[in-house]
Design a protein around this motif. Sequence first.
Motif, mmCIF file in Angstrom:
data_model
loop_
_atom_site.group_PDB
_atom_site.id
_atom_site.type_symbol
_atom_site.label_atom_id
_atom_site.label_comp_id
_atom_site.label_asym_id
_atom_site.label_seq_id
_atom_site.Cartn_x
_atom_site.Cartn_y
_atom_site.Cartn_z
ATOM 1 N N CYS A 45 38.741 29.363 40.201
ATOM 2 C CA CYS A 45 38.991 28.266 41.134
ATOM 3 C C CYS A 45 37.961 27.160 40.957
ATOM 4 O O CYS A 45 38.298 25.974 40.899
ATOM 5 C CB CYS A 45 38.946 28.782 42.573
ATOM 6 N N ARG A 46 36.704 27.543 40.886
ATOM 7 C CA ARG A 46 35.647 26.559 40.715
ATOM 8 C C ARG A 46 35.796 25.841 39.375
ATOM 9 O O ARG A 46 35.566 24.632 39.272
ATOM 10 C CB ARG A 46 34.274 27.231 40.813
ATOM 11 N N SER A 47 36.197 26.574 38.360
ATOM 12 C CA SER A 47 36.392 25.968 37.042
ATOM 13 C C SER A 47 37.498 24.923 37.080
ATOM 14 O O SER A 47 37.371 23.835 36.508
ATOM 15 C CB SER A 47 36.711 27.049 36.014
ATOM 16 N N LEU A 48 38.614 25.245 37.764
ATOM 17 C CA LEU A 48 39.724 24.300 37.862
ATOM 18 C C LEU A 48 39.297 23.031 38.583
ATOM 19 O O LEU A 48 39.715 21.923 38.241
ATOM 20 C CB LEU A 48 40.896 24.956 38.584
ATOM 21 N N ALA B 299 36.376 38.305 42.219
ATOM 22 C CA ALA B 299 35.230 37.444 41.922
ATOM 23 C C ALA B 299 35.548 36.522 40.745
ATOM 24 O O ALA B 299 35.179 35.338 40.746
ATOM 25 C CB ALA B 299 34.002 38.299 41.617
ATOM 26 N N ARG B 300 36.241 37.051 39.756
ATOM 27 C CA ARG B 300 36.639 36.217 38.623
ATOM 28 C C ARG B 300 37.645 35.155 39.059
ATOM 29 O O ARG B 300 37.637 34.030 38.551
ATOM 30 C CB ARG B 300 37.234 37.091 37.516
ATOM 31 N N ALA B 301 38.517 35.510 40.002
ATOM 32 C CA ALA B 301 39.483 34.531 40.514
ATOM 33 C C ALA B 301 38.761 33.391 41.205
ATOM 34 O O ALA B 301 39.131 32.214 41.046
ATOM 35 C CB ALA B 301 40.460 35.212 41.470
ATOM 36 N N ALA B 302 37.731 33.709 41.979
ATOM 37 C CA ALA B 302 36.962 32.665 42.647
ATOM 38 C C ALA B 302 36.278 31.758 41.633
ATOM 39 O O ALA B 302 36.218 30.534 41.803
ATOM 40 C CB ALA B 302 35.921 33.300 43.581
#
Length: 512
Positions: free
Chosen positions: A496-499, A490-493
């Motif tokens: 991704c949105r942050s990038l 969930a943190r990885a997702a």
Amino acid sequence: MDRGYRPEALRRPPGANPSLPGAYMVLAFSGGGTRATALAQGVLRELDTVPAPGARRGLRLARADATSRRPTLLEAVDMISSASGGSVAAANFALLGPERYREIEGPDGFLRHRGLRELVVGVLNPANAAYYSLTPASRIELLSAMFQRKLFGQATYRDLEALGPRRPFLVLNAADMASGERFPLTQQQLDRLCLDIRDLRLADAVAASAAFPVLLTPLPLPNHSPCTAQREIVAATDPAQPLRDDRERVLEAIVNEADLGTLDEPESDCGVPARTLRTGEDLQVRRGLRQFPLLNLEPCTLRPLRPDDPRRVRMVHLLDGGTADNLGLSGPLETLTTDGDDRRVFQAIRASRVDHVVVVAVNARSQSAERVGADGSTPGVFSMLFGTINTAIDGRTGGLLAQLPVLKELLDARAREMGRTIRVTTIPVDFEMIRDPACRAAFQAIDTTWTLSDREVDAVMEMGGAMLRASPGLSSLAALPQGEAETGQARAAAACRSLQGLPPPTARVTSR
């Protein structure tokens, strides 16, 4: 011989770390510019949030500010091996420790620095061009100066030695331009040049590890071999063992501790013994043969070359370690299975003082968006230049990653020979682990440069922590609660949105 920055000098016996008793834990950080530094920093931060198994036994560690806390896996790290951009994070942590290592990501920290612009301006500056043309100075000094100013100051390996058991053993990897071999910046390696690594500045060592070919010149190190100190190493290695006057012993010992035997041996057969080319022991011997020219000895008699002999190697030129080992993983693999950068480790495994090996391999390899061969056009000069360099680096990276699962098989086989078992935990942190293909491509497309935006830096650091948290190996090592892996995903997702500059998803509210 215990002089110099050696593992023994840090007084951290393998297997005796109270944070992870009976274990030996290694971090391997890949190259990749600021992207690699940020990914490694994210892994360090996450390790600092995971309680170490030793914490369950009531252990507390004193911090420099006189406070204490439960130890985390960050205190359990015994060795950090790195290349290129990963060496920035590795050396920063080895010098500043758990107390201050996060300064690198602060508002004025190195990760926020626009380093590429500084280097390009320095290289293209006409005054600098004239300076480098008319003096012995070289462009690598620009990178070293940047590291001095933003990170390490005038700190040397002598300062690391003084920190003792509070720090892991640091192995920064460069590459010998002449042989292409991995050149670990350790005292054991510098024994071959008759140099004391304690006099080497950390900024220069990291610059050597990150000296990307063409843009930067290699870091030169003088070679004073052969010298009296190498004879002293012979006596200290095994004083009870009589010296044999055969070339095979000398060649094998080159890798171990620059053990040269006697320098006044009579002439002998110059042929390489067939045994060294047939058995499984030839890995170190072959590497020793490649490094033999550094010793400035006659190939047959092992007598010192005359000062005017054209075969003398007076200088060693060090390039980006990624050209020999972009993962920083070769050294740890050798250390855990043979006599490598820390010879005590395999001895501790054989003596059952180490029954658990932990390897965290952090790979920041990118995937270029440029598609050479997509049409019939001939690649340009820059495409050929960077393609030649990057293809070799990426190929070596993939090969080492493939060796990581084999580590368990090798150690299991060695353990069976000794009638016991050994636990092996491997934890890869790699952009390839990102589930979403578009997100994975976005992170792999981040440039290999010394300048990233704050958004990219923060996203990469968070992705490093998320992938570590999502690893089954971490859950097993630290006995984390169920569901931690999904929390990591969930943190990885979110990373991704942050990038991509997207806001975090909002929770859905349903009306009744």
